[in-house]
Design a protein around this motif. Structure first.
Motif, PDB file in Angstrom:
ATOM      1  N   VAL A 150       7.969  11.523   8.667  1.00 27.06           N
ATOM      2  CA  VAL A 150       7.910  10.501   9.705  1.00 27.06           C
ATOM      3  C   VAL A 150       6.730   9.605   9.366  1.00 27.06           C
ATOM      4  N   VAL A 151       6.842   8.306   9.660  1.00 25.20           N
ATOM      5  CA  VAL A 151       5.681   7.434   9.502  1.00 25.20           C
ATOM      6  C   VAL A 151       5.211   7.041  10.895  1.00 25.20           C
ATOM      7  N   ILE A 152       3.936   7.287  11.165  1.00 27.19           N
ATOM      8  CA  ILE A 152       3.379   7.006  12.480  1.00 27.19           C
ATOM      9  C   ILE A 152       2.444   5.814  12.335  1.00 27.19           C
ATOM     10  N   GLY A 206      10.863  -2.944   3.085  1.00 29.40           N
ATOM     11  CA  GLY A 206      11.813  -1.907   3.434  1.00 29.40           C
ATOM     12  C   GLY A 206      12.059  -0.995   2.264  1.00 29.40           C
ATOM     13  N   GLU A 207      13.045  -0.194   2.437  1.00 29.06           N
ATOM     14  CA  GLU A 207      13.351   0.826   1.453  1.00 29.06           C
ATOM     15  C   GLU A 207      14.812   0.679   1.055  1.00 29.06           C
ATOM     16  N   ILE A 208      15.069   0.634  -0.233  1.00 30.63           N
ATOM     17  CA  ILE A 208      16.455   0.599  -0.696  1.00 30.63           C
ATOM     18  C   ILE A 208      16.901   2.028  -0.940  1.00 30.63           C
ATOM     19  N   CYS A 233       6.735   5.604  16.010  1.00 29.36           N
ATOM     20  CA  CYS A 233       7.172   6.585  15.016  1.00 29.36           C
ATOM     21  C   CYS A 233       8.473   6.123  14.380  1.00 29.36           C
ATOM     22  N   GLU A 234       8.512   6.161  13.061  1.00 30.18           N
ATOM     23  CA  GLU A 234       9.741   5.832  12.341  1.00 30.18           C
ATOM     24  C   GLU A 234       9.999   6.957  11.355  1.00 30.18           C
ATOM     25  N   LEU A 235      11.206   7.028  10.862  1.00 29.71           N
ATOM     26  CA  LEU A 235      11.469   7.994   9.809  1.00 29.71           C
ATOM     27  C   LEU A 235      10.930   7.435   8.503  1.00 29.71           C
ATOM     28  N   LYS A 236      10.579   8.321   7.606  1.00 28.50           N
ATOM     29  CA  LYS A 236      10.161   7.880   6.278  1.00 28.50           C
ATOM     30  C   LYS A 236      11.394   7.940   5.387  1.00 28.50           C
ATOM     31  N   ALA A 285      13.606   3.405  -2.750  1.00 27.05           N
ATOM     32  CA  ALA A 285      12.723   2.557  -3.545  1.00 27.05           C
ATOM     33  C   ALA A 285      12.200   1.442  -2.654  1.00 27.05           C
ATOM     34  N   SER A 286      10.873   1.256  -2.603  1.00 25.97           N
ATOM     35  CA  SER A 286      10.379   0.212  -1.700  1.00 25.97           C
ATOM     36  C   SER A 286      10.606  -1.173  -2.287  1.00 25.97           C
ATOM     37  N   ILE A 287      10.792  -2.109  -1.382  1.00 21.96           N
ATOM     38  CA  ILE A 287      11.106  -3.473  -1.795  1.00 21.96           C
ATOM     39  C   ILE A 287      10.438  -4.456  -0.842  1.00 21.96           C
ATOM     40  N   TYR A 337       0.817  -1.208   0.000  1.00 19.03           N
ATOM     41  CA  TYR A 337       0.000   0.000   0.000  1.00 19.03           C
ATOM     42  C   TYR A 337       0.850   1.257   0.000  1.00 19.03           C
ATOM     43  N   SER A 338       0.208   2.380  -0.294  1.00 17.70           N
ATOM     44  CA  SER A 338       0.918   3.630  -0.056  1.00 17.70           C
ATOM     45  C   SER A 338       0.479   4.176   1.307  1.00 17.70           C
ATOM     46  N   LEU A 339       0.825   5.401   1.613  1.00 19.33           N
ATOM     47  CA  LEU A 339       0.497   5.950   2.926  1.00 19.33           C
ATOM     48  C   LEU A 339      -0.285   7.236   2.751  1.00 19.33           C
ATOM     49  N   ASP A 340      -1.226   7.492   3.661  1.00 15.86           N
ATOM     50  CA  ASP A 340      -1.884   8.793   3.668  1.00 15.86           C
ATOM     51  C   ASP A 340      -0.922   9.817   4.252  1.00 15.86           C
TER      52      ASP A 340
HETATM   53  P1  AMP Z   1       3.944   7.005  -0.510  1.00 13.39           P
HETATM   54  O1  AMP Z   1       4.595   6.276  -1.645  1.00 13.39           O
HETATM   55  O2  AMP Z   1       4.336   8.436  -0.399  1.00 13.39           O
HETATM   56  O3  AMP Z   1       2.484   6.747  -0.403  1.00 13.39           O
HETATM   57  O4  AMP Z   1       4.563   6.388   0.806  1.00 13.39           O
HETATM   58  C1  AMP Z   1       4.544   5.018   1.016  1.00 13.39           C
HETATM   59  C2  AMP Z   1       5.938   4.512   0.957  1.00 13.39           C
HETATM   60  O5  AMP Z   1       6.732   5.028   2.007  1.00 13.39           O
HETATM   61  C3  AMP Z   1       5.996   3.036   1.153  1.00 13.39           C
HETATM   62  O6  AMP Z   1       5.805   2.366  -0.048  1.00 13.39           O
HETATM   63  C4  AMP Z   1       7.394   2.839   1.663  1.00 13.39           C
HETATM   64  O7  AMP Z   1       8.219   2.459   0.603  1.00 13.39           O
HETATM   65  C5  AMP Z   1       7.854   4.199   2.135  1.00 13.39           C
HETATM   66  N1  AMP Z   1       8.389   4.200   3.495  1.00 13.39           N
HETATM   67  C6  AMP Z   1       9.567   4.758   3.850  1.00 13.39           C
HETATM   68  N2  AMP Z   1       9.806   4.604   5.147  1.00 13.39           N
HETATM   69  C7  AMP Z   1       8.776   3.912   5.669  1.00 13.39           C
HETATM   70  C8  AMP Z   1       8.458   3.434   6.978  1.00 13.39           C
HETATM   71  N3  AMP Z   1       9.249   3.662   8.023  1.00 13.39           N
HETATM   72  N4  AMP Z   1       7.299   2.751   7.127  1.00 13.39           N
HETATM   73  C9  AMP Z   1       6.470   2.548   6.078  1.00 13.39           C
HETATM   74  N5  AMP Z   1       6.721   2.965   4.818  1.00 13.39           N
HETATM   75  C10 AMP Z   1       7.854   3.654   4.600  1.00 13.39           C
END
Ligand code: AMP
Ligand code: ZN
Length: 664
Positions: free
Chosen positions: A282-284, A169-171, A110-113, A117-119, A79-82
């Motif tokens: 930040v991702v909450i 995770g994120e590369i 709370c984590e950093l965003k 690239a998501s993987i 999914y993506s994030l709001d």
């Molecule tokens: P967005 O693409 O802006 O909707 O954001 C969603 C993306 O944030 C996800 O697909 C993840 O790849 C990325 N992301 C980076 N850091 C995090 C994290 N700590 N938790 C969740 N997603 C994250």
């Protein structure tokens, strides 16, 4: 010690050193010593292929070449994030959560965003077996050989990991690593890369994994998905992942209130430039997994997570010239051509000005000094004009009245923000734009054919619409610029292969205005085949869930057009899919038509997601919270008490899993 033991000993040792260096950031031997041991292992493995191990540290060097990246459907959607931008946004979110969960105490992790690239990585019996990019969230590209070369991705796990799970995770490229790469490129006379994020995601698409191995990529993990992992909270998930050998930043914090969340946000907004990598927020996340399940997902994002976006960075620069682009629908977009300026790690040369009103509102003129901002989106925007710097001879911008490409007078319908060139069939960028949309990844995904080639084919008079693609021959395309035997063949084969693309994507590919991916899926599901859809009236279309008048009119107009009808007839002849596949039709009914269900708790015979899919496949709707519009509450074990009270209060029937299964 025999050779086998010697090999295994070396692998174990090197694995540990890799972990120390790349995950813990705490090496215990020199690079030189490490290299000697690695060479030793490489030699032994070459002499003894019988002891091959898919998790050997020698794989980190790369070498395998991927010709075609295979498309893989995610077992669990990515999914993506709001997004949120203020404390008020967060408080609103908290209220929405409480409405669904009832009066319970909610903690947040709370984590950093991380900006990369998501993987998604799949582990079986502690071994990395698959790495897949996010793609469109439903399916992505397999990138295992490339990801194997990223040293902080463990190939073999340690500790009490579950037998099978995915981890997300994120590369990323660290800022240092990125700078070093660019130094080397400049030294070699090559252009430097624009920014770490794009370079990281581009790296995953390199065919030669040895090149990927040379890049200082890193992988930061944040989420484990799978059944029976035994994990009960987000924070514990991070700790577990760390124990198993993954690189999980320790910056994450467990917060008890929105105030604490805001402290975390503010701290990192001020200190984000001290971090070794880029972050845009930040991702909450709701900490308890049980609550996460209870909250579920919207069509786009989890309800239990929220991204807080840091305020975008701004710079000022000079606007040289305003030019106008014509899109595939004929929409005109004014573009600001700027004096190149560095902004948040990228060089910005252009910015969108959206439409005539925007230009008027900003009173923006050529020669002005403007403030440019970059949010999450790729295209930066202009926020304001610095009037103190306006040249004396400045004159107001006059919006164009004719199409810059074909000279047709522009039209603007009431309610439309944009001007349009209505020369649908004669305006070159509209023709090529439609074909480019047709072949794009989310549409027909034609391999071997790119946007520039489409323009070339059009210029040479070989194609005038997307149906023409299917009559192209190798002999016709071979004489084109930069075409070779092989690329011509790939192009023709790629087009031929696209006839297998399913109906809903063909429908999206047609490029009907307002029919995006989701709407195309809805229409395909509702009408099952193109003939039924083509004969639908706008009244009938509006009756389909979530189809409004604007879409309905556009669909009717598209299919009434004789040119479009002819194109569709031709596409049918070429064998494209114009009905839902038998497989999709199977198991689909209208049994639950018009009924809304809310699902709560844990189920025995089917998973929560399967249950939701069953509802949708049978024509029902899944609601997120109970209201007077809810027809049934499907209750599993450990259902939230507030839902039960609410359902009882509103007289919504509460049914069991078995009751529900009997209905379908
Ligand atoms: P967005 O693409 O802006 O909707 O954001 C969603 C993306 O944030 C996800 O697909 C993840 O790849 C990325 N992301 C980076 N850091 C995090 C994290 N700590 N938790 C969740 N997603 C994250
Ligand atoms: Zn035009």
């Amino acid at each position: 010690m025999n050779t086998k033991q010697q090999i295994e000993e070396l692998r174990k040792e090197l694995r540990q050193h890799n972990h120390n260096y790349y995950v813990l950031d705490n090496p215990t031997i020199s690079d030189y010593e490490f290299d000697i041991k690695l060479k030793e292992l490489q030699v032994l493995e070459a002499q003894h292929p019988e002891f091959h191990d898919p998790t050997s540290p020698t794989l980190r060097v790369g070498g395998a070449v991927t010709k075609n990246f295979e498309t893989i459907v995610h077992e669990h959607r990515m999914y993506s994030l709001d997004n949120s931008y203020s404390k008020e946004d967060l408080l609103d979110w908290e209220k929405r959560i409480q409405r669904i969960l009832g009066d319970v105490e909610v903690e947040f992790t709370c984590e950093l965003k991380y900006d990369g690239a998501s993987i998604s990585l799949t582990y079986e019996d502690g071994q990395l077996v698959k790495a897949v990019t996010r793609g469109d969230g439903f399916q992505g590209d397999e990138a295992t050989t490339n990801v194997q070369t990223i040293k902080s991705v463990p190939l073999k796990l340690q500790g009490d990991y579950p037998p099978k799970f995915d981890i997300r995770g994120e590369i990323i490229l660290t800022l240092d690593g990125f700078a070093k790469m660019n130094e080397e490129r400049i030294a070699a006379g090559e252009d430097p890369y624009m920014n770490p994020r794009n370079t990281a995601s581009g790296s995953l698409k390199l065919q030669d994994s040895a090149l990927v191995a040379q890049r200082p990529l890193d992988c930061l993990l944040y989420s484990i998905v799978g059944n029976n992992t035994g994990i009960t909270s987000q924070f514990q998930m991070l700790e577990k992942a760390r124990e198993w050998g993954f690189k999980v930043p320790t910056i994450a914090k467990l917060c008890k209130s929105t105030d604490e969340v805001m402290q975390f946000v503010e701290h990192w907004d001020n200190h984000r430039h001290d971090l070794p990598y880029e972050t845009d927020g930040v991702v909450i996340k709701v900490n308890k997994i049980q609550y996460q399940e209870e909250l579920g997902y919207t069509a786009k994002a989890p309800r239990w997570a929220m991204a807080y976006k840091f305020k975008a960075e701004q710079v000022s620069t000079v606007l040289h010239e305003i030019t106008y682009q014509v899109g595939r629908t004929g929409a005109i977009t004014p573009v600001a051509n700027l004096k190149p300026v560095l902004l948040a790690g990228t060089t910005v040369k252009r910015a969108s000005l959206h439409n005539a009103d925007q230009i008027a509102k900003l009173d923006i003129r050529e020669g002005d000094t403007v403030f440019v901002e970059k949010g999450g989106e790729i295209i930066p925007k202009i926020i304001a004009v610095d009037l103190s710097k306006r040249p004396d001879d400045s004159t107001p911008t006059e919006y164009i009245s004719e199409c810059p490409e074909c000279g047709t007078p522009l039209q603007r319908t009431e309610g439309d923000a944009k001007h349009y060139c209505i020369n649908y069939y004669g305006c070159p960028p509209q023709i090529t734009g439609r074909i480019q949309h047709f072949i794009s990844r989310k549409a027909m995904d034609i391999e071997g054919l790119g946007g520039e080639t489409v323009e070339l084919l059009f210029k040479e008079g070989l194609i005038e619409d997307y149906a023409d693609l299917y009559t192209l021959t190798k002999e016709q395309v071979l004489p084109l610029e930069r075409m070779a035997e092989k690329s011509a063949e790939n192009l023709v084969n790629g087009i031929a292969a696209s006839v297998k693309i399913p109906f809903e994507r063909v429908l999206f590919a047609l490029g009907i205005r307002f029919v995006g991916e989701t709407v195309a899926k809805k229409l395909a599901k509702a009408y099952k085949n193109i003939d039924a859809l083509m004969s639908a009236s706008s009244e009938e279309l509006v009756a389909v869930d979530e189809i409004g008048e604007r879409i309905a009119f556009s669909v009717v107009e598209f299919f009434q057009n004789e040119k479009n009808q002819k194109i569709i007839t031709r596409l049918k002849e070429y064998g494209l899919q114009f009905e839902l596949s038998a497989e999709k039709l199977l198991n689909q009914t209208e049994k639950l038509k018009g009924q809304t269900f809310v699902v709560s708790g844990v189920f025995e015979k089917v998973s929560r997601n399967e249950l939701k899919k069953l509802i949708e496949d049978n024509g029902g709707r899944v609601g997120s919270s109970i209201s007077s519009k809810t027809n049934y509450l499907v209750a599993g074990a450990n259902m939230g008490p507030s839902k039960k009270t609410k359902a009882e209060g509103l007289g919504v029937p509460i049914i069991s899993e078995d009751d529900f299964l009997a209905m379908v």
